[in-house]
Design a protein around this motif. Structure first.
Motif, PDB file in Angstrom:
ATOM      1  N   UNK A   1       0.975  -0.743  -0.377  1.00 31.31           N
ATOM      2  CA  UNK A   1       0.342  -0.094   0.404  1.00 31.31           C
ATOM      3  C   UNK A   1       0.968   1.141   0.124  1.00 31.31           C
ATOM      4  N   UNK A   2       2.101   1.158   0.241  1.00 22.93           N
ATOM      5  CA  UNK A   2       2.669   2.512   0.933  1.00 22.93           C
ATOM      6  C   UNK A   2       3.080   2.724   0.169  1.00 22.93           C
ATOM      7  N   UNK A   3       3.975   1.403  -0.873  1.00 28.17           N
ATOM      8  CA  UNK A   3       5.004   1.932  -1.910  1.00 28.17           C
ATOM      9  C   UNK A   3       3.575   2.323  -3.551  1.00 28.17           C
ATOM     10  N   UNK A   4       2.388   2.177  -3.388  1.00 26.65           N
ATOM     11  CA  UNK A   4       1.609   2.479  -4.555  1.00 26.65           C
ATOM     12  C   UNK A   4       1.384   3.973  -4.338  1.00 26.65           C
ATOM     13  N   UNK A   5       1.227   4.019  -3.138  1.00 26.73           N
ATOM     14  CA  UNK A   5       1.100   5.712  -2.989  1.00 26.73           C
ATOM     15  C   UNK A   5       2.303   6.608  -3.895  1.00 26.73           C
ATOM     16  N   UNK A   6       4.151   6.172  -3.133  1.00 26.13           N
ATOM     17  CA  UNK A   6       4.612   6.539  -3.721  1.00 26.13           C
ATOM     18  C   UNK A   6       4.741   6.326  -4.694  1.00 26.13           C
ATOM     19  N   UNK A   7       4.477   5.106  -5.896  1.00 25.42           N
ATOM     20  CA  UNK A   7       4.602   5.354  -7.132  1.00 25.42           C
ATOM     21  C   UNK A   7       4.027   6.168  -8.266  1.00 25.42           C
ATOM     22  N   UNK A   8       2.552   6.834  -7.380  1.00 22.91           N
ATOM     23  CA  UNK A   8       1.735   7.028  -8.281  1.00 22.91           C
ATOM     24  C   UNK A   8       1.991   9.224  -7.605  1.00 22.91           C
ATOM     25  N   UNK A   9       2.428   9.207  -6.519  1.00 20.03           N
ATOM     26  CA  UNK A   9       3.320  11.146  -6.571  1.00 20.03           C
ATOM     27  C   UNK A   9       4.151  11.543  -7.261  1.00 20.03           C
ATOM     28  N   UNK A  10       3.630  12.198  -8.386  1.00 20.77           N
ATOM     29  CA  UNK A  10       4.694  12.982  -9.301  1.00 20.77           C
ATOM     30  C   UNK A  10       5.852  13.637  -8.464  1.00 20.77           C
ATOM     31  N   UNK A  11       5.939  14.117  -7.275  1.00 27.35           N
ATOM     32  CA  UNK A  11       7.097  14.668  -6.960  1.00 27.35           C
ATOM     33  C   UNK A  11       8.395  13.380  -6.165  1.00 27.35           C
ATOM     34  N   UNK A  12       7.881  12.655  -6.084  1.00 30.97           N
ATOM     35  CA  UNK A  12       8.633  11.736  -5.589  1.00 30.97           C
ATOM     36  C   UNK A  12       9.746  11.422  -7.092  1.00 30.97           C
ATOM     37  N   UNK A  13      10.974  11.191  -7.259  1.00 28.40           N
ATOM     38  CA  UNK A  13      11.358  10.825  -8.106  1.00 28.40           C
ATOM     39  C   UNK A  13      12.372   9.583  -8.043  1.00 28.40           C
ATOM     40  N   UNK A  14      12.731   9.397  -6.613  1.00 26.68           N
ATOM     41  CA  UNK A  14      13.495   8.474  -6.084  1.00 26.68           C
ATOM     42  C   UNK A  14      12.810   8.189  -4.290  1.00 26.68           C
ATOM     43  N   UNK A  15      13.293   6.760  -4.548  1.00 25.95           N
ATOM     44  CA  UNK A  15      12.835   5.910  -3.016  1.00 25.95           C
ATOM     45  C   UNK A  15      14.247   5.704  -2.712  1.00 25.95           C
ATOM     46  N   UNK A  16      14.500   6.023  -1.230  1.00 24.77           N
ATOM     47  CA  UNK A  16      15.489   5.075  -0.519  1.00 24.77           C
ATOM     48  C   UNK A  16      14.769   4.146   0.506  1.00 24.77           C
ATOM     49  N   UNK A  17      15.636   4.010   0.946  1.00 25.98           N
ATOM     50  CA  UNK A  17      14.870   2.114   1.926  1.00 25.98           C
ATOM     51  C   UNK A  17      16.074   2.341   3.104  1.00 25.98           C
TER      52      UNK A  17
ATOM     53  N   UNK B   1       5.022 -11.197  -1.422  1.00 29.89           N
ATOM     54  CA  UNK B   1       4.545  -9.483  -2.386  1.00 29.89           C
ATOM     55  C   UNK B   1       4.798  -8.259  -1.633  1.00 29.89           C
ATOM     56  N   UNK B   2       5.474  -7.965  -0.627  1.00 34.50           N
ATOM     57  CA  UNK B   2       6.237  -7.024  -0.160  1.00 34.50           C
ATOM     58  C   UNK B   2       7.544  -6.828  -1.292  1.00 34.50           C
ATOM     59  N   UNK B   3       7.914  -7.825  -1.188  1.00 35.09           N
ATOM     60  CA  UNK B   3       9.883  -8.038  -2.005  1.00 35.09           C
ATOM     61  C   UNK B   3       9.491  -7.706  -3.500  1.00 35.09           C
ATOM     62  N   UNK B   4       7.957  -7.908  -4.216  1.00 34.27           N
ATOM     63  CA  UNK B   4       8.096  -8.059  -5.690  1.00 34.27           C
ATOM     64  C   UNK B   4       7.594  -7.112  -5.794  1.00 34.27           C
ATOM     65  N   UNK B   5       7.080  -5.845  -4.828  1.00 31.93           N
ATOM     66  CA  UNK B   5       6.731  -4.497  -5.036  1.00 31.93           C
ATOM     67  C   UNK B   5       7.245  -3.654  -5.313  1.00 31.93           C
ATOM     68  N   UNK B   6       8.781  -4.038  -4.318  1.00 35.34           N
ATOM     69  CA  UNK B   6       9.210  -3.218  -3.906  1.00 35.34           C
ATOM     70  C   UNK B   6      10.112  -3.093  -5.470  1.00 35.34           C
ATOM     71  N   UNK B   7      11.029  -4.416  -6.039  1.00 40.25           N
ATOM     72  CA  UNK B   7      11.264  -4.629  -7.423  1.00 40.25           C
ATOM     73  C   UNK B   7      10.681  -4.111  -8.608  1.00 40.25           C
ATOM     74  N   UNK B   8       9.230  -3.731  -7.812  1.00 44.89           N
ATOM     75  CA  UNK B   8       8.557  -3.619  -9.310  1.00 44.89           C
ATOM     76  C   UNK B   8       8.181  -1.844  -9.567  1.00 44.89           C
ATOM     77  N   UNK B   9       8.932  -1.192  -8.569  1.00 44.36           N
ATOM     78  CA  UNK B   9       8.436   0.110  -8.164  1.00 44.36           C
ATOM     79  C   UNK B   9       9.061   1.014  -9.833  1.00 44.36           C
TER      80      UNK B   9
END
Length: 263
Positions: free
Chosen positions: A36-52, A87-95
């Motif tokens: 859910x968190x990654x889905x929101x960040x993927x749609x946010x045009x202001x986010x260009x890079x994600x650090x974990x 599911x979590x790992x795949x969602x991160x890989x597909x970001x």
């Protein structure tokens, strides 16, 4: 409270693994937060890079051992492969945007799966890695095995899986687990600088190259068709003209492409 949380630093979003009392072990509820968190960040045009990263001194000591049976077992299907972890790992890989694992301290077990699902892995010289299912008598999730083989190769994957031994940061770099080592005393400043450096590049190029590299590793993907789609998108995008003009003028380009390619 053990949780995932998101911080924003301009165009860089930071997904923080927050369970410091347990070296940022990931509980069942935390694994379930990723999608859910990654889905929101993927749609946010202001986010260009994600650090974990992990909060405090460690990236993550892996899945919470106290609740490991419930994490690995899906009572609805009887499956024991850790579906929520996968599911979590795949969602991160597909970001769709560049992802950077910022690894300090322990990166073990399920923590490695999170780091391995990122595009790039920056590690401090204090980092310690381990893939440890053999220490507790379980089978590592298949997604984690596959990604470990893709990143480090079969021989290194077997070494890590069969021994369960910890690997110090310089050895992890030699084995291909890490993209770059950074000094511990300036680690977080350098991670921030690098993330903003990547964020300044073309988002069009980022998404195209992530999809193409991933497709080249998937035997079922039609890479030629995907490549043609991105070439067509390049014609519609202004980023190439912006980049070339800025290069010739010796200026910093200000890229404008943000919309994901429609499938």
């Amino acid at each position: 409270m053990a949780e995932l949380r998101v911080e924003r630093h301009g165009e860089v979003a930071v997904l923080v693994i927050n369970n410091p009392a347990m070296r940022n072990a990931v509980t069942h509820a935390m694994w379930q937060q990723f999608m859910a968190l990654l889905a929101v960040l993927a749609k946010d045009s202001g986010v260009k890079v994600l650090v974990v990263r992990g909060v405090g001194e460690h990236f993550s000591a892996g899945a919470d051992i106290a609740s490991l049976k419930s994490i690995l077992h899906d009572p609805a299907t009887g499956h024991h492969g850790g579906l929520d972890i996968t599911a979590a790992e795949d969602a991160l890989a597909a970001f769709p945007k560049p992802t950077i694992a910022a690894i300090d301290g322990y990166c073990v077990g399920g923590g490695w799966q999170i780091a391995g699902a990122c595009d790039l892995r920056l590690a401090s010289t204090r980092a310690v890695f381990g893939v440890t299912p053999a220490k507790i008598g379980i089978v590592y999730p298949l997604s984690g095995i596959q990604r470990l083989v893709e990143i480090a190769g079969p021989a290194t994957a077997k070494y890590l899986l069969l021994t369960g031994d910890f690997v110090q940061a310089p050895e992890a770099l030699r084995l291909g687990l890490v993209t770059q080592l950074l000094p511990g005393e300036s680690f977080w400043d350098q991670v921030s600088d690098f993330a903003h450096h990547v964020a300044a590049r073309s988002q069009f190029s980022h998404q195209a190259h992530k999809e193409l590299v991933n497709a080249l590793g998937a035997s079922t993907a039609d890479v030629a068709e995907l490549y043609d789609r991105w070439q067509q998108e390049m014609v519609r995008s202004a980023d190439a003209e912006i980049g070339i003009a800025a290069f010739l003028a010796k200026e910093t380009p200000r890229f404008t492409w943000l919309k994901p390619l429609e499938g």
